[in-house]
Motif scaffolding. Structure first.
Motif, PDB file in Angstrom:
ATOM      1  N   ARG A   1       0.855  -1.189   0.000  1.00 48.13           N
ATOM      2  CA  ARG A   1       0.000   0.000   0.000  1.00 48.13           C
ATOM      3  C   ARG A   1       0.897   1.247   0.000  1.00 48.13           C
ATOM      4  O   ARG A   1       1.118   1.877   1.034  1.00 48.13           O
ATOM      5  N   PRO A   2       1.434   1.615  -1.160  1.00 50.77           N
ATOM      6  CA  PRO A   2       2.402   2.719  -1.206  1.00 50.77           C
ATOM      7  C   PRO A   2       1.781   4.088  -0.935  1.00 50.77           C
ATOM      8  O   PRO A   2       0.578   4.310  -1.125  1.00 50.77           O
ATOM      9  N   TRP A   3       2.655   4.992  -0.490  1.00 44.72           N
ATOM     10  CA  TRP A   3       2.305   6.409  -0.359  1.00 44.72           C
ATOM     11  C   TRP A   3       2.579   7.106  -1.688  1.00 44.72           C
ATOM     12  O   TRP A   3       3.681   6.999  -2.237  1.00 44.72           O
ATOM     13  N   LEU A   4       1.571   7.842  -2.190  1.00 46.42           N
ATOM     14  CA  LEU A   4       1.695   8.574  -3.443  1.00 46.42           C
ATOM     15  C   LEU A   4       1.698  10.078  -3.188  1.00 46.42           C
ATOM     16  O   LEU A   4       1.271  10.549  -2.129  1.00 46.42           O
ATOM     17  N   GLN A   5       2.150  10.809  -4.171  1.00 41.75           N
ATOM     18  CA  GLN A   5       2.323  12.260  -4.037  1.00 41.75           C
ATOM     19  C   GLN A   5       1.090  13.029  -4.506  1.00 41.75           C
ATOM     20  O   GLN A   5       0.642  12.872  -5.635  1.00 41.75           O
ATOM     21  N   ASP A   6       0.552  13.862  -3.613  1.00 41.58           N
ATOM     22  CA  ASP A   6      -0.512  14.791  -3.987  1.00 41.58           C
ATOM     23  C   ASP A   6      -0.125  16.182  -3.488  1.00 41.58           C
ATOM     24  O   ASP A   6      -0.857  16.821  -2.736  1.00 41.58           O
ATOM     25  N   PHE A   7       1.041  16.624  -3.866  1.00 39.87           N
ATOM     26  CA  PHE A   7       1.556  17.950  -3.528  1.00 39.87           C
ATOM     27  C   PHE A   7       2.547  18.365  -4.603  1.00 39.87           C
ATOM     28  O   PHE A   7       3.062  17.517  -5.362  1.00 39.87           O
ATOM     29  N   THR A   8       2.785  19.643  -4.682  1.00 42.10           N
ATOM     30  CA  THR A   8       3.720  20.188  -5.675  1.00 42.10           C
ATOM     31  C   THR A   8       5.057  20.483  -5.009  1.00 42.10           C
ATOM     32  O   THR A   8       5.127  21.215  -4.024  1.00 42.10           O
ATOM     33  N   ALA A   9       6.134  19.900  -5.552  1.00 39.88           N
ATOM     34  CA  ALA A   9       7.467  20.010  -4.958  1.00 39.88           C
ATOM     35  C   ALA A   9       8.251  21.170  -5.577  1.00 39.88           C
ATOM     36  O   ALA A   9       9.296  20.984  -6.195  1.00 39.88           O
ATOM     37  N   SER A  10       7.733  22.369  -5.366  1.00 42.57           N
ATOM     38  CA  SER A  10       8.378  23.555  -5.962  1.00 42.57           C
ATOM     39  C   SER A  10       9.782  23.780  -5.427  1.00 42.57           C
ATOM     40  O   SER A  10      10.598  24.453  -6.069  1.00 42.57           O
ATOM     41  N   TYR A  11      10.085  23.201  -4.268  1.00 42.17           N
ATOM     42  CA  TYR A  11      11.421  23.346  -3.683  1.00 42.17           C
ATOM     43  C   TYR A  11      12.514  22.711  -4.552  1.00 42.17           C
ATOM     44  O   TYR A  11      13.705  22.950  -4.346  1.00 42.17           O
ATOM     45  N   LEU A  12      12.116  21.885  -5.529  1.00 37.48           N
ATOM     46  CA  LEU A  12      13.104  21.265  -6.409  1.00 37.48           C
ATOM     47  C   LEU A  12      13.698  22.263  -7.393  1.00 37.48           C
ATOM     48  O   LEU A  12      14.741  22.005  -7.991  1.00 37.48           O
ATOM     49  N   GLY A  13      13.038  23.387  -7.565  1.00 37.96           N
ATOM     50  CA  GLY A  13      13.555  24.422  -8.463  1.00 37.96           C
ATOM     51  C   GLY A  13      13.000  24.309  -9.872  1.00 37.96           C
ATOM     52  O   GLY A  13      12.568  23.239 -10.316  1.00 37.96           O
ATOM     53  N   ALA A  14      12.995  25.423 -10.561  1.00 38.05           N
ATOM     54  CA  ALA A  14      12.434  25.490 -11.922  1.00 38.05           C
ATOM     55  C   ALA A  14      13.040  24.421 -12.831  1.00 38.05           C
ATOM     56  O   ALA A  14      14.248  24.197 -12.829  1.00 38.05           O
ATOM     57  N   GLY A  15      12.161  23.772 -13.584  1.00 35.82           N
ATOM     58  CA  GLY A  15      12.605  22.755 -14.532  1.00 35.82           C
ATOM     59  C   GLY A  15      12.717  21.364 -13.942  1.00 35.82           C
ATOM     60  O   GLY A  15      12.870  20.386 -14.681  1.00 35.82           O
ATOM     61  N   ASN A  16      12.626  21.264 -12.613  1.00 41.34           N
ATOM     62  CA  ASN A  16      12.778  19.962 -11.955  1.00 41.34           C
ATOM     63  C   ASN A  16      11.482  19.443 -11.337  1.00 41.34           C
ATOM     64  O   ASN A  16      11.451  18.335 -10.808  1.00 41.34           O
ATOM     65  N   TYR A  17      10.427  20.268 -11.397  1.00 49.52           N
ATOM     66  CA  TYR A  17       9.158  19.841 -10.813  1.00 49.52           C
ATOM     67  C   TYR A  17       8.019  20.300 -11.706  1.00 49.52           C
ATOM     68  O   TYR A  17       8.189  21.124 -12.608  1.00 49.52           O
ATOM     69  N   LYS A  18       6.847  19.736 -11.441  1.00 47.92           N
ATOM     70  CA  LYS A  18       5.645  20.181 -12.124  1.00 47.92           C
ATOM     71  C   LYS A  18       4.536  20.323 -11.095  1.00 47.92           C
ATOM     72  O   LYS A  18       4.599  19.753 -10.000  1.00 47.92           O
ATOM     73  N   LYS A  19       3.532  21.083 -11.431  1.00 49.98           N
ATOM     74  CA  LYS A  19       2.399  21.258 -10.526  1.00 49.98           C
ATOM     75  C   LYS A  19       1.574  19.976 -10.538  1.00 49.98           C
ATOM     76  O   LYS A  19       1.169  19.492 -11.595  1.00 49.98           O
ATOM     77  N   TYR A  20       1.319  19.444  -9.366  1.00 50.39           N
ATOM     78  CA  TYR A  20       0.569  18.196  -9.259  1.00 50.39           C
ATOM     79  C   TYR A  20      -0.913  18.486  -9.030  1.00 50.39           C
ATOM     80  O   TYR A  20      -1.277  19.322  -8.209  1.00 50.39           O
ATOM     81  N   GLY A  21      -1.733  17.766  -9.784  1.00 49.73           N
ATOM     82  CA  GLY A  21      -3.177  17.860  -9.668  1.00 49.73           C
ATOM     83  C   GLY A  21      -3.786  16.520 -10.009  1.00 49.73           C
ATOM     84  O   GLY A  21      -3.132  15.474  -9.888  1.00 49.73           O
ATOM     85  N   ALA A  22      -5.016  16.518 -10.485  1.00 52.95           N
ATOM     86  CA  ALA A  22      -5.733  15.275 -10.751  1.00 52.95           C
ATOM     87  C   ALA A  22      -4.986  14.358 -11.715  1.00 52.95           C
ATOM     88  O   ALA A  22      -4.877  13.147 -11.488  1.00 52.95           O
ATOM     89  N   ALA A  23      -4.442  14.905 -12.790  1.00 54.74           N
ATOM     90  CA  ALA A  23      -3.780  14.086 -13.807  1.00 54.74           C
ATOM     91  C   ALA A  23      -2.567  13.362 -13.237  1.00 54.74           C
ATOM     92  O   ALA A  23      -2.336  12.168 -13.524  1.00 54.74           O
ATOM     93  N   GLU A  24      -1.776  14.062 -12.425  1.00 54.06           N
ATOM     94  CA  GLU A  24      -0.556  13.468 -11.876  1.00 54.06           C
ATOM     95  C   GLU A  24      -0.887  12.406 -10.816  1.00 54.06           C
ATOM     96  O   GLU A  24      -0.216  11.372 -10.735  1.00 54.06           O
ATOM     97  N   VAL A  25      -1.920  12.672 -10.017  1.00 55.85           N
ATOM     98  CA  VAL A  25      -2.336  11.681  -9.019  1.00 55.85           C
ATOM     99  C   VAL A  25      -2.867  10.439  -9.721  1.00 55.85           C
ATOM    100  O   VAL A  25      -2.522   9.302  -9.373  1.00 55.85           O
ATOM    101  N   GLU A  26      -3.705  10.630 -10.725  1.00 59.75           N
ATOM    102  CA  GLU A  26      -4.264   9.498 -11.464  1.00 59.75           C
ATOM    103  C   GLU A  26      -3.172   8.691 -12.160  1.00 59.75           C
ATOM    104  O   GLU A  26      -3.260   7.457 -12.246  1.00 59.75           O
ATOM    105  N   ALA A  27      -2.149   9.358 -12.650  1.00 56.90           N
ATOM    106  CA  ALA A  27      -1.055   8.661 -13.334  1.00 56.90           C
ATOM    107  C   ALA A  27      -0.358   7.692 -12.386  1.00 56.90           C
ATOM    108  O   ALA A  27      -0.025   6.552 -12.751  1.00 56.90           O
ATOM    109  N   GLN A  28      -0.149   8.117 -11.143  1.00 57.83           N
ATOM    110  CA  GLN A  28       0.495   7.249 -10.152  1.00 57.83           C
ATOM    111  C   GLN A  28      -0.401   6.061  -9.798  1.00 57.83           C
ATOM    112  O   GLN A  28       0.063   4.916  -9.717  1.00 57.83           O
ATOM    113  N   ILE A  29      -1.687   6.333  -9.606  1.00 60.25           N
ATOM    114  CA  ILE A  29      -2.633   5.270  -9.265  1.00 60.25           C
ATOM    115  C   ILE A  29      -2.714   4.255 -10.400  1.00 60.25           C
ATOM    116  O   ILE A  29      -2.738   3.035 -10.166  1.00 60.25           O
TER     117      ILE A  29
END
Length: 401
Positions: free
Chosen positions: A345-373
């Motif tokens: 039962r893995p833990w998935l990401q439903d937050f945006t990791a802006s701390y990674l810096g420009a070009g290294n992260y994306k805004k997480y929303g429904a599409a990104e959560v669904e992709a992991q599931i």
């Protein structure tokens, strides 16, 4: 607490004197009969709970769902206005479980123990959840599966109160870069402290206890020689330091599970995702296979943002589907070697990791959560948990793609 066990001696004698099948009963006259009174024997609770016959009943009734699809809930959220919002989320979606902080990342309890609780004198309770049983009653009515999160070895409260149970640098308790302190997994007193909290959660009615931070501090292998700490029962072992850390972490999990058996709760452990890709994580003492053999549920934290260049993916946060897909292959291979693997039962990401810096992260929303599931589902992993530290989850997600 003392449990009183009443023994009816007269009833026992009468039963022994009853005629057996096939024999006619005859009138028996006792002369000089002295009436036996009922007495009692005092039996300590620990002796009772050690019995294979003992089973504690919290009075709560939950049915395990077809598959756990849950969210993380802080003590503040569970005891505040956000709780109603999260219940609405459960009502309106396929989500069906909450992982609720009972002991948090600082070592605080998120509720105030009752006066007769052995935890009361520790003075670590906070009134975030004012009435845990009332909260659980609401979850029972809505059949939202309750999981108690207990942070184990990251515990600044206990470390500062009892430096002998922690790691000392010079004359003070060691802190990591975020100002947090850990307690020592070698020390059985630390084990018992956390098991006592887990048992209290089980008595409240939680159906599962999830242990988090079941490990040594990150990078411990680089500083173990400079810190002062005890090794408890492991002091005389001839194993090297890496294996000693693995033994301590694994042994705690096995010990906790055994102690919790009388309370009929599942035991789960959070573990770093990369631990499933290695024979063992040497610094922190996590061995994915060995821990998995001693739990009912294993919950790898596989947030794409938390990986460096791995699985040939240069920037994992930008490719949530592919990252989870590759991870699932590695985990399935590891669990496939076990005789009796736990639920994944893995833990998935439903937050945006802006701390990674420009070009290294994306805004997480429904599409990104669904992709992991979807990546988990395609690998045969149907259960998952969503992490958002602020407990604000993306709207419009299809949780059963």
């Amino acid at each position: 607490m003392t449990v009183r066990k009443y023994i009816g001696t007269s009833a026992l004698v009468a039963a022994l004197l009853m005629p057996t099948s096939g024999y006619a009963a005859k009138e028996v006259i006792f002369k000089d009969f002295t009436e036996r009174t009922y007495g009692f024997t005092t039996v300590e609770e620990e002796m009772i709970t050690a019995s294979a016959l003992f089973r504690f009943d919290s009075g709560m009734n939950f049915t395990y769902p077809d598959a756990i699809r849950g969210v993380y809930v802080t003590g503040h959220s569970a005891g505040g206005a956000r709780f109603k919002e999260l219940l609405k989320l459960m009502d309106s979606t396929e989500l069906n479980a909450m992982v609720i902080d009972i002991k948090d990342d600082f070592g605080d309890l998120t509720y105030v123990p009752a006066d007769d609780s052995p935890l009361k004198p520790l003075n670590i309770g906070n009134p975030y959840i004012k009435d845990p049983k009332a909260m659980l009653k609401v979850l029972e009515e809505k059949q939202v599966y309750p999981i108690a999160r207990v942070v184990v070895f990251k515990d600044s409260n206990l470390a500062n109160a009892k430096p002998e149970l922690s790691f000392v640098e010079g004359s003070t308790v060691w802190k990591n870069g975020r100002g947090e302190s850990f307690v020592n997994p070698f020390m059985k007193e630390v084990w018992d402290h956390n098991v006592a909290i887990a048992i209290e959660a089980a008595k409240m009615g939680f159906q599962e206890v999830q242990f988090d931070y079941v490990r040594f501090p990150e990078g411990f292998e680089t500083r173990s020689d400079s810190l002062k700490y005890g090794k408890g029962d492991y002091a005389t072992s001839k194993d090297d330091d890496v294996q000693l850390r693995v033994h301590a972490v694994t042994d705690f999990v096995a010990y906790a599970r055994e102690k919790l058996k009388p309370y009929d709760v599942k035991v789960s452990v959070d573990i770093f995702g990369y631990a499933a890709t290695l024979p063992e994580a040497p610094g922190i003492g996590q061995n994915f296979g060995k821990i998995s053999e001693n739990v009912d549920v294993i919950s790898s934290m596989i947030y794409p943002s938390h990986w460096t260049s791995y699985f040939g993916i240069a920037k994992p946060d930008l490719e949530p589907y592919r990252l989870v897909q590759e991870y699932a292959k590695a985990e399935n291979a590891t669990l496939g070697k076990l005789e009796s693997p736990p639920i994944s039962r893995p833990w998935l990401q439903d937050f945006t990791a802006s701390y990674l810096g420009a070009g290294n992260y994306k805004k997480y929303g429904a599409a990104e959560v669904e992709a992991q599931i979807r990546a988990l589902s395609e690998a045969g992993i149907k259960e998952y948990l969503l992490w958002n530290a602020g407990n604000r989850y993306s709207p419009g997600v299809d949780y059963t793609p």
